[in-house]
Motif scaffolding. Structure first.
Motif, PDB file in Angstrom:
ATOM      1  N   THR A 136      43.115  44.992  38.880  1.00  0.00           N
ATOM      2  CA  THR A 136      44.173  44.444  39.736  1.00  0.00           C
ATOM      3  C   THR A 136      45.513  45.087  39.422  1.00  0.00           C
ATOM      4  OG1 THR A 136      42.974  42.335  39.828  1.00  0.00           O
ATOM      5  CG2 THR A 136      45.280  42.306  40.492  1.00  0.00           C
ATOM      6  N   LEU A 178      45.759  48.506  40.984  1.00  0.00           N
ATOM      7  CA  LEU A 178      45.935  48.482  42.430  1.00  0.00           C
ATOM      8  C   LEU A 178      47.323  47.996  42.828  1.00  0.00           C
ATOM      9  CD1 LEU A 178      42.396  47.144  43.382  1.00  0.00           C
ATOM     10  CD2 LEU A 178      43.302  49.431  43.834  1.00  0.00           C
ATOM     11  N   SER A 211      41.001  47.581  47.085  1.00  0.00           N
ATOM     12  CA  SER A 211      41.242  46.147  46.911  1.00  0.00           C
ATOM     13  C   SER A 211      40.183  45.338  47.639  1.00  0.00           C
ATOM     14  CB  SER A 211      42.636  45.779  47.438  1.00  0.00           C
ATOM     15  OG  SER A 211      43.649  46.407  46.693  1.00  0.00           O
ATOM     16  N   TYR A 257      44.581  36.879  42.777  1.00  0.00           N
ATOM     17  CA  TYR A 257      44.947  38.010  43.625  1.00  0.00           C
ATOM     18  C   TYR A 257      46.215  37.784  44.442  1.00  0.00           C
ATOM     19  CZ  TYR A 257      40.187  39.595  42.602  1.00  0.00           C
ATOM     20  OH  TYR A 257      39.036  40.010  41.971  1.00  0.00           O
ATOM     21  N   LEU A 287      48.562  40.815  44.475  1.00  0.00           N
ATOM     22  CA  LEU A 287      47.903  41.931  45.146  1.00  0.00           C
ATOM     23  C   LEU A 287      47.868  41.715  46.652  1.00  0.00           C
ATOM     24  CD1 LEU A 287      46.260  44.578  44.759  1.00  0.00           C
ATOM     25  CD2 LEU A 287      44.209  43.157  44.613  1.00  0.00           C
TER      26      LEU A 287
END
Length: 704
Positions: A308, A311, A330, A341, A344
């Motif tokens: 994570t 990304l 992702s 998340y 993200l």
């Protein structure tokens, strides 16, 4: 060249599309001076002779001639032929695979084994190709040796030697990839390979080579990765962004500068794939970066926090291509692994405003599949939807229209800002099929659409296309429980055409059931449909009649007959309906109990759930449910729904152990490598919520 090719009885063999008498022409085509003919021949080899990786007798017969082509420096595009041989000979069948083969597969397995033996026996020809003048040949040879040669130590030594003198960037990356492949296939070499890769990653090498070394370390020896792998990789990505322009080998099959292009090249699947690849890589400074990062992510596996972090950093890159890659990766991370998340997803939402269409589209597609997890991007989605009404509905050259992905993502959040787009979709000549489910996610927020749904349903022509016209409208009315539409739904039920008639009647019956007493006008039709007991439609009609009249005595006999039908689908529907009647169907407990040993797992589960619902006793049902949980992961949501209704006391300690194990697993229960369903993440998140509810009850605390 091709001595003895006419002596092979090709006509007696077959490939994926019939007799193999066209194979000699394909082999000769691989040696043609015409690039179009070479592409056509290679496409034919993959499309029929080695179709989807299969090995036929004719595939085996091709191997000696393919080797002839590979060693002849006058043959163009030999790198493609090296890859073809690698694919033919590189299929590994382990002992578990062999045990699972049935009689029909045994011949295919024997062909794989013979192909592996034949190509491996000739793999020595790949050694000199490591220094071939053609960089595409040098690009293919390392992985061929790593995959096929039976002396891995010799191969590793040559890989290291070649890296010291190889100048071509992408070939250098192929040498590193081959080392990782060696370590995976020959575990005693893992240590030496990991040591070499670690030095490559740490030394003052070009950033692409260092990233490749880290990717292969993650793949074959993840324990050897440096502790600071995240900042190390993000630093390398920053360096890669400074490269002056596209680097790497020319595309497979492309002619060198100055070569004349064919006037009318045939349109082949292979050609289309190459064109898509060329379009995708156009303008990228390092087009191989995405492959290296995907390899790295596969190697990092369940290290979700590190993946994570990589990304999120990549999504902040000024390079739109790195952000496109990050969005796509992702998707794989969130779809396969559980984690936190929010940050993200918020960054993915920011990409919706990008002027790069591919980036905005990739972000929209990812958010569409996240349902509730897309909440951090809600405002970005709403802005995207409001700014682009032309994308509310997507028209396709073939097939019916669909809602745009940003509209679906917003609606799946239950966000009323999707309403204008859904209203516009209801004005389309053919309403997109996904309008109905989206209305379901909006719930009461979509109530203003009920009148238009009813109007469109009343106007729907009930011909052979009736299901396409009425299906989404019925789904929407069902979600809204819009009982005022009962007359229009009844018209559909009465006028259902033969084509897809069962589907349409089922949708209409479920709508009437959702209306409850407001659908009294349909009682005669419901009773008439119940006169055909043992069918799924009779069960749907009985459940609708129960919802309308509330008379269990009128529907239980029909449901009992449905329970006893040999049609498993109908029996499951009857069990579910009886369960929803609860104690009013207590008389059916013995029949439900008898189904707990049925050979069909899903029927056992439905019967066990219904037995608990009609009897109130969990002791017989829970063991059946927990056994099914272990046998088929896809049944877990259904089981968890029941356990959540039972609560901690009803489910018992055995269930608590299973539920806790699920909650502590980082892998999504329905994840399959490389395969992602549109509702997989939603289904897994639903399972987690149900597990928590089942463990906590109404007043419990979150388990730690």
């Amino acid at each position: 060249m091709f001595a003895g090719i006419e002596e092979v009885d090709w006509a007696s063999m077959e490939h994926a599309y019939g007799p193999a008498d066209d194979v000699p022409a394909l082999l000769r085509g691989l040696a043609s001076a015409d690039p179009a003919e070479r592409e056509h021949a290679l496409d034919g080899m993959y499309g029929s002779v080695h179709h989807q990786g299969d090995v036929y007798a004719c595939t085996l017969a091709c191997i000696p001639f393919l080797f002839e082509l590979v060693v002849d420096p006058a043959v163009p595009d030999r790198g493609d032929i090296v890859e073809l041989l690698t694919s033919i000979g590189g299929i590994d069948l382990d002992e578990d695979d062999e045990e699972e083969l049935d009689e029909d597969e045994a011949e295919g397995a024997a062909n794989y084994a013979m192909a592996a033996a034949a190509v491996s026996a000739g793999a020595g020809v790949f050694f000199p190709l490591m220094a071939d003048a053609d960089p595409c040949v040098r690009l293919s040879a390392p992985l061929a040796l790593a995959t096929l040669h039976d002396d891995p130590a010799r191969v590793l030594a040559l890989l290291r030697k070649r890296l010291a003198v190889e100048a071509h960037e992408e070939v250098r990356l192929a040498l590193v990839e081959a080392a990782g492949r060696l370590a995976l296939r020959h575990r005693p070499l893992t240590g030496p390979v990991a040591d070499w890769l670690s030095r490559l990653a740490a030394e003052a090498n070009p950033p692409g080579l260092r990233l490749a070394a880290l990717a292969q370390l993650a793949r074959c020896a993840p324990h050897s990765l440096p502790g600071d792998v995240v900042p190390l990789v993000t630093g390398l990505l920053r360096q890669l962004r400074t490269l002056p322009g596209p680097v790497g080998a020319r595309p497979r099959g492309a002619e060198p500068p100055g070569a004349a292009a064919p006037e009318a090249a045939p349109v082949t699947l292979l050609g289309q794939l190459r064109a898509l690849s060329a379009e995708e890589n156009a303008g990228r400074a390092a087009p191989w970066t995405a492959d290296l990062l995907r390899t790295l992510h596969v190697g990092l596996d369940d290290r979700v926090a590190e993946r994570t972090a990589l990304l999120t950093d990549q999504l902040r890159s000024p390079d739109p291509w790195q952000r496109i890659d990050a969005v796509r990766m992702s998707d794989g991370l969130i779809g396969g692994w559980r984690g936190s998340y929010a940050e993200l997803v918020g960054l993915v939402g920011e990409q919706l405003a990008s002027p790069e269409p591919k980036l905005a589209e990739a972000a929209s597609h990812l958010l569409e599949g996240l349902f509730g997890l897309a909440a951090p991007a809600a405002d970005a989605l709403a802005a995207r939807v409001a700014a682009d009404p032309g994308a509310w509905v997507r028209e396709w050259a073939s097939g019916r229209p669909t809602l745009g992905s940003a509209v679906k993502a917003l609606a799946r959040l239950g966000d009323a800002r999707a309403l204008p787009a859904l209203a516009a979709a209801l004005d389309c000549p053919l309403v997109p099929y996904d309008v109905g489910p989206c209305i379901g996610h909006l719930g009461e927020a979509a109530r203003p659409l009920a009148g238009e749904l009813r109007r469109r349903l009343g106007e729907a022509v009930l011909d052979e296309h009736a299901y396409d016209r009425a299906g989404p409208l019925l789904t929407g009315l069902t979600a809204l429980r819009a009982g005022e539409a009962a007359p229009e739904v009844l018209r559909v039920l009465r006028g259902t055409p033969e084509f897809r008639g069962e589907w349409l009647r089922t949708a209409a019956l479920r709508a009437l059931a959702s209306f409850g007493p407001a659908a009294r006008c349909a009682v005669p039709e419901l009773r008439a449909l119940m006169r055909h007991p043992g069918t799924a439609e009779a069960t749907e009609a009985a459940e609708a009649l129960w919802a309308v009249e509330g008379d269990a005595g009128a529907v239980v006999p029909a449901l009992i007959e449905g329970l006893e039908t040999p049609d498993v689908y109908a029996a499951r529907a009857a069990a579910g309906a009886l369960g929803r009647l609860g104690e009013r169907a207590a008389v059916t407990a013995p029949r439900l109990r008898a189904l707990l040993c049925h050979e069909e797992l899903w029927l056992r589960v439905d019967a066990a759930i219904a037995l608990w619902e009609v009897s109130g006793r969990a002791a017989e049902s829970v063991p059946v449910l927990l056994a099914a949980w272990e046998q088929n992961r896809h049944v877990r949501v259904r089981v968890a729904e029941c356990l959540a209704r039972m609560g901690p006391a009803g489910a018992g300690s055995d269930a608590a152990h299973v539920l806790l194990a699920e909650l502590t697993s980082v892998r999504r229960h329905n994840a399959t490598d490389g395969v992602y369903g549109s509702h997989d993440t939603y289904t897994d998140e639903k399972l987690l919520a149900l597990c928590r509810r089942a463990l906590l009850g109404k007043t419990g605390k979150e388990p730690t």
